[in-house]
Design an enzyme around this catalytic site. Structure first.
Site, PDB file in Angstrom:
ATOM      1  N   HIS A 196      -7.817  -5.223  -0.108  1.00 43.32           N
ATOM      2  CA  HIS A 196      -6.552  -4.500  -0.009  1.00 43.32           C
ATOM      3  C   HIS A 196      -5.728  -4.945   1.200  1.00 43.32           C
ATOM      4  CE1 HIS A 196      -3.680  -1.363  -0.562  1.00 43.32           C
ATOM      5  NE2 HIS A 196      -3.992  -0.779   0.573  1.00 43.32           N
ATOM      6  N   ASP A 241      -8.605  -6.885  -4.362  1.00 41.48           N
ATOM      7  CA  ASP A 241      -8.275  -5.518  -3.936  1.00 41.48           C
ATOM      8  C   ASP A 241      -8.860  -4.534  -4.943  1.00 41.48           C
ATOM      9  OD1 ASP A 241      -7.150  -3.103  -3.209  1.00 41.48           O
ATOM     10  OD2 ASP A 241      -5.084  -3.826  -3.179  1.00 41.48           O
ATOM     11  N   SER A 282       0.841  -1.193   0.000  1.00 42.21           N
ATOM     12  CA  SER A 282       0.000   0.000   0.000  1.00 42.21           C
ATOM     13  C   SER A 282       0.882   1.251   0.000  1.00 42.21           C
ATOM     14  CB  SER A 282      -0.925  -0.049   1.217  1.00 42.21           C
ATOM     15  OG  SER A 282      -1.952   0.883   1.075  1.00 42.21           O
TER      16      SER A 282
END
Lengths: 194, 371
Positions: free
Chosen positions: B343, B310, B147
């Site tokens: 995610h 995601d 991320s």
């Protein structure tokens, strides 16, 4: 014991070459080329399990789709582009092969022969779609999208003005030297296009 | 049990930020695990995500929960502390020990608040570089993160190609898109519309709890997938029957409430604003640059990982990076992992991710020995 098709391909490839293996599976061939021929290689593979296996062999591999991912490469980026047992599994054969010939100085294609004598017997006498050691799938679970013979492929190359520089034919791990379309269960072609 | 401690280093040399602002001094909180080898070639920098911290693995004394990536870091784990020297530092702008808006401005003696300069991912990486230099490491074996950590890893690879041999970029992108900015903006508006926010001058007073909790609730939804939420909560009720009012009836409501409440106790609202903004500014292709040009001179070898479920940082964004790297003839491996967790998958127990990283690190450390 190294697979005969891998040995043939490894013999064709010059040491130190840049190689792109399209449909590299578990990365066995790439690892072999890296170790034995000191090649710098990379692969594209659609199956996520195979991608992880290939990474375990220490080769660079990208999870991707040959029908979609080849346009990024510049012309003649690789010395060899390999399509071993993968061309018959793509949707747009003409486009993939065209891209391969654009990206690589030479293209090595390995295809199974659907018109091997064993298959012909099964069609003729059993009236069923053949299931052979080289093509072990049933009609309902085969990953192959195209069914072609070695002869079909030679005609295809002629039609597309692709030069076959070299061809090797095999059956059950032995080289086949005559009547290949009948007695060889697979073939390896080295292609170039002017 | 192995205990670790967060360490601190203070830099008195100025950090010049991308915006042109200057931070005259900075403090970095960091942890290290494993041993640096004699030729200093086994160091790996781990970059944390948005609300993470330097405590990536093992336990702090008295804690019951280990660091945020303990699944991945430790003896025999992918980031194997028997082989590698692992560094993780808290990012610039955060509130977990590294200089951020809650830190005291040396010029005034009061917390910075909104006088803290706006920062970028690039600035975070520049500060990490100062830390790595301070630790005496010329070239990292790898920089890895998911991320926002992935954005840092990619920035490292593109900014300091000679100081890092490889990078692992997980569930990330090379530019924040409109949807990603939009979710962040909703979070920021939630914080800023809380009367307790007081234009950022809430230190020493009541904190903007409600706004920050709502921001976290929104964020949390984006980190999960519809199927992981459906599996976890379904339409399950807290009580037996619906009561036809606006109380928290669905379990998912209670869960979000809980997530929001626990978050406000551990995170600073202004840091929330600064870090989301830093991500929103993230665009390696800013000013019309082409990604292939930006990534022309990059670390030798990269591993890109994305997760099928995601939707916040979808695989297509990872594929874009892979395409640019391939076009440049950079060694790149890529895998889209099947996982239900959305995610957040990179933070969960994920055998495929562990396997990919283990083998990738084996490859890059072998190749580094060869050269």
């Amino acid at each position: 014991m190294i697979r005969l098709d891998y040995t043939i391909i490894a013999d064709i490839i010059q040491p130190g070459s840049r190689v792109l293996d399209l449909g590299c599976g578990n990365g066995e061939l790439l690892a072999l080329l890296k170790q034995q021929r000191n090649c710098r290689g990379t692969g594209i593979e659609i199956d996520d399990r195979a991608v992880l296996n290939a990474m375990e062999r220490g080769v660079s591999v990208a999870h991707g789709d040959l029908d979609r991912d080849l346009d990024v490469y510049e012309d003649k980026r690789f010395d060899y582009v390999i399509l071993n047992e993968s061309l018959q599994q793509v949707v747009n054969i003409e486009k993939v092969l065209e891209d391969a010939l654009r990206i690589g100085s030479k293209v090595i294609v390995g295809i199974p022969n659907f018109c091997h004598i064993r298959g012909r017997f099964q069609i003729f006498f059993k009236g069923q779609v053949p299931v052979t050691p080289n093509l072990p799938y049933k009609w309902y679970n085969t990953p192959n999208l195209r069914f072609l013979s070695l002869k079909d492929f030679r005609f295809f190359c002629q039609e597309k003005r692709i030069t076959i520089e070299k061809a090797c034919y095999m059956s059950s791990g032995e080289k086949v030297l005559w009547q290949s379309n009948l007695f060889a269960d697979s073939g390896i072609f080295v292609l170039t296009k002017a | 049990m192995v205990y670790t401690k967060t360490q601190f280093v203070r830099f008195t040399s100025a950090l010049i930020l991308k915006s042109g602002s200057v931070l005259p001094e900075t403090t970095v909180a960091y942890e290290t695990y494993g041993q640096l080898n004699s030729n200093r070639s086994n160091a790996i920098l781990i970059c944390h995500a948005f609300t993470g911290d330097a405590h990536a693995a093992f336990f702090h004394e008295g804690d019951t929960k280990p660091g945020w990536w303990d699944e991945m870091i430790g003896p025999g784990k992918p980031f194997d502390t028997d082989k590698f020297f692992i560094i993780c530092s808290n990012v610039l702008g955060s509130c977990k020990g590294t200089t951020g808006p809650a830190s005291v401005d040396p010029a005034t003696g009061h917390p910075y608040g909104l006088t803290f300069p706006v920062i970028t991912i690039h600035d975070m990486v520049a500060l990490q570089k100062m830390l790595v230099d301070h630790l005496g490491i010329e070239r990292l074996l790898c920089v890895a993160g998911g991320s926002m950590g992935g954005m840092q890893a990619l920035t490292w690879a593109a900014t300091y190609p000679d100081a890092v041999a490889s990078a692992i970029v997980i569930a990330a992108c090379h530019r924040h898109t409109a949807q990603q900015i939009a979710f962040h903006e909703v979070g920021r508006q939630a914080v800023m519309s809380d009367p307790d926010w007081q234009s950022g001058n809430y230190y020493g007073h009541s904190i903007p709890k409600r706004g920050l909790a709502v921001a976290r609730m929104i964020g949390h939804i984006t980190y999960m997938s519809w199927s992981s939420m459906d599996k976890k909560f379904g339409r399950n009720l807290v009580g037996k029957n619906v009561s036809y009012n606006f109380s928290k009836e669905f379990q998912v409501e209670g869960y979000l409430e809980h997530r929001g409440q626990t978050f406000v106790d551990r995170f600073d609202a202004n840091s929330y604003l600064y870090l989301t903004k830093a991500m929103d500014y993230f665009d390696l292709t800013a000013e019309g640059r082409k990604l292939t040009d930006v990534l022309r001179n990059v670390a030798q070898d990269l591993l890109i990982i994305s997760f099928q479920s995601d939707w916040l940082y979808p695989s297509d964004q990872s594929r874009e990076m892979v395409r640019a790297l391939k076009a440049n003839d950079t060694d790149v491996s890529y895998i889209e992992i099947k996982s239900d967790y959305g995610h957040d998958a990179f933070l969960m127990e994920c055998p495929d991710q562990a396997r990919a990283i283990t083998n990738y690190l084996a490859k890059v450390s072998f190749e580094r020995r060869e050269t």
